[in-house]
Design a protein around this motif. Structure first.
Motif, PDB file in Angstrom:
ATOM      1  N   CYS A 337       0.833  -1.206   0.000  1.00 14.77           N
ATOM      2  CA  CYS A 337       0.000   0.000   0.000  1.00 14.77           C
ATOM      3  C   CYS A 337       0.866   1.254   0.000  1.00 14.77           C
ATOM      4  O   CYS A 337       1.818   1.372   0.769  1.00 14.77           O
ATOM      5  N   ARG A 347      -4.792  -4.234  -2.191  1.00 13.51           N
ATOM      6  CA  ARG A 347      -6.087  -4.854  -2.501  1.00 13.51           C
ATOM      7  C   ARG A 347      -6.811  -4.120  -3.624  1.00 13.51           C
ATOM      8  O   ARG A 347      -7.597  -4.710  -4.344  1.00 13.51           O
ATOM      9  N   HIS A 348      -6.562  -2.817  -3.747  1.00 11.76           N
ATOM     10  CA  HIS A 348      -7.230  -2.003  -4.762  1.00 11.76           C
ATOM     11  C   HIS A 348      -6.191  -1.240  -5.582  1.00 11.76           C
ATOM     12  O   HIS A 348      -5.186  -0.775  -5.037  1.00 11.76           O
ATOM     13  N   CYS A 370      -4.294  -0.574   0.125  1.00 11.94           N
ATOM     14  CA  CYS A 370      -5.082  -1.564   0.846  1.00 11.94           C
ATOM     15  C   CYS A 370      -6.523  -1.065   0.881  1.00 11.94           C
ATOM     16  O   CYS A 370      -6.817   0.095   0.552  1.00 11.94           O
ATOM     17  N   GLU A 371      -7.432  -1.919   1.271  1.00 14.08           N
ATOM     18  CA  GLU A 371      -8.851  -1.556   1.254  1.00 14.08           C
ATOM     19  C   GLU A 371      -9.142  -0.370   2.164  1.00 14.08           C
ATOM     20  O   GLU A 371      -9.860   0.561   1.785  1.00 14.08           O
ATOM     21  N   GLN A 372      -8.569  -0.381   3.367  1.00 12.00           N
ATOM     22  CA  GLN A 372      -8.845   0.685   4.326  1.00 12.00           C
ATOM     23  C   GLN A 372      -8.349   2.032   3.822  1.00 12.00           C
ATOM     24  O   GLN A 372      -9.044   3.045   3.937  1.00 12.00           O
ATOM     25  N   ASN A 374      -7.841   2.946   0.717  1.00 11.09           N
ATOM     26  CA  ASN A 374      -8.600   3.380  -0.453  1.00 11.09           C
ATOM     27  C   ASN A 374      -9.887   4.084  -0.025  1.00 11.09           C
ATOM     28  O   ASN A 374     -10.270   5.108  -0.594  1.00 11.09           O
ATOM     29  N   TYR A 375     -10.553   3.545   0.988  1.00 11.33           N
ATOM     30  CA  TYR A 375     -11.767   4.201   1.484  1.00 11.33           C
ATOM     31  C   TYR A 375     -11.430   5.487   2.235  1.00 11.33           C
ATOM     32  O   TYR A 375     -12.194   6.461   2.201  1.00 11.33           O
TER      33      TYR A 375
END
Length: 429
Positions: A337, A347-348, A370-372, A374-375
């Motif tokens: 990340c 992840r993204h 990572c997912e967190q 990205n959000y």
């Protein structure tokens, strides 16, 4: 709000150095200094916790005033804390939760933390071991154990907190055990010397049974004359049984190595990079490459790099979403990340400048997150921008800026040409 005295990092370092006063100190003074500095570290961490609580309260007030969801504030605050403390967002979320619980439900533990009598980790254990209790019972546990924390070891704090929790509310402890079993998992992380460490979080009976089976297999093999050590037999048996292969050496794995052409051909010792692990010696990479070429299916892609630079030449797309090839290219370049200090797996694949704001679907405008994280970048006040040299600047709601560069890929300092992305499906041996 009371005035806050702001000291820059250099001044704080000078104050600590003055406090230490090590010049000419004897053993007694040195031990006393170590103890004082430990208390200072703990007290500083407690001050961070109080500042964290205040920051979250301010952000919640702002959210209510603008009609935004207060529930989403926690993620944004964790992101700010993580960057400020040079921690991952996941770790920052844990620290923010710790701060909130200590401030609202555990005043005695917070007092011991503030005075430097307990460390951040020991305060975390108190919070962790009483997490299943109601607010009323948690405050009772805090009142009973808080004044004694300075005299207890880490293990004793965990043990005493569990005892008190079970006495106050045995049903919640049993329910917590059931939830913990639902959270069983397996993780992997790099270890020194081209090794990896796999950990399994299992219910106690299953964990003991698995370890006993490996122990029995090792004892049987050693009794039959196996020359491997007991630990080696246990490790090899674990791999063979999990993968279903006859031996640990026959396991098929997908391996991706990034290596310069000169190193692959044996004319350079520039370290290669094993994706998911990090740098490995060129000799080991050549051995893995030779094994792949002789026995297994292998794919080689050339990734062009500018002269004397570890960056990769961009790839482009006209699509909104990153196509598989471009996403793989960005994942190879970024490795983990791109948020500073995160280090979580990618992840993204996301646009740095959003697509809806005119951002192109290119390697230069792409980042692995990572997912967190990205959000997180979608929260109000957050902005990512790309610099010409590949640096990503992360701007937080407070205006603080943090910079991230992708790790340098293997490259030859005096020339460009290309590095090789060698992927193959084959034996770990």
């Amino acid at each position: 709000m009371e005035d806050v005295v702001r000291l820059d990092a250099a001044r704080l370092a000078t104050l600590v150095e003055e406090l230490a006063g090590l010049a000419g100190a004897g053993p007694v003074e040195l031990v006393d200094t170590i103890a004082q500095l430990e208390r200072l570290k703990n007290a500083a961490a407690a001050a961070q916790a109080r500042a964290t609580v205040e920051l979250r309260e301010i952000r919640e007030v702002e959210a209510r005033s603008t009609g935004r969801s207060v529930q989403r504030v926690a993620g944004s605050v964790a992101g700010e804390i993580g960057l400020a403390r040079h921690e991952s967002p996941h770790r920052a979320s844990t620290l923010a939760g710790l701060a909130g619980v200590l401030a609202a439900e555990m005043p005695h533990t917070m007092q011991a933390f503030t005075t430097g009598d307990v460390s951040e980790w020991r305060a975390t254990i108190m919070v962790r071991e009483t997490a299943c209790l109601s607010r009323e019972h948690r405050m009772a546990a805090d009142a009973e154990l808080g004044p004694k924390l300075a005299t207890l070891s880490t293990r004793e704090i965990a043990s005493e907190a569990r005892k008190v929790a079970y006495r106050l509310d045995p049903h919640s402890v049993v329910a917590r055990i059931g939830k913990a079993e639902a959270d069983r998992n397996v993780t992997i992380r790099p270890a020194p010397d081209c090794m990896t460490r796999i950990s399994a979080l299992l219910p106690v009976a299953q964990g003991v049974a698995a370890y006993a089976a490996l122990t029995e297999a090792a004892d049987t093999a050693r009794a039959a004359g196996d020359e491997r050590s007991r630990n080696q037999v246990m490790a090899d048996t674990l791999v063979a049984r999990v993968t279903g292969q006859e031996t640990a050496e026959e396991v098929e794995v997908e391996v991706q190595i990034v290596i310069t052409d000169d190193a692959l051909l044996g004319t350079s010792d520039t370290p290669a990079r094993l994706n998911g692990y990090g740098p490995i010696p060129a000799g080991l990479a050549r051995r893995l490459a030779a094994t792949a070429g002789e026995k297994f299916r292998a794919w080689i892609r050339r990734l062009y790099s500018p002269l004397g630079d570890g960056r990769l030449v961009a790839m482009e797309s006209t699509r909104r979403h990153f196509p598989d090839g471009l996403a793989a290219f960005i994942a190879t370049r970024d490795e983990v990340c791109r948020t500073p200090w995160c280090d979580a797996p990618i992840r993204h694949t996301d646009h740095i400048t959003p697509f809806h704001a005119g951002g192109a679907t290119t390697a230069g405008n792409g980042q692995g997150l990572c997912e967190q994280c990205n959000y997180l970048k979608e929260h109000p006040g957050w902005r990512h921008t790309a610099e010409p040299d590949g640096t990503i600047t992360v701007r937080t709601p407070t205006g603080h800026e943090h910079h991230s560069r992708p790790p340098d890929l293997p490259h030859e300092p005096r020339r460009g040409r290309f590095v090789v992305d060698l992927s193959y499906l084959g034996s770990a041996a």
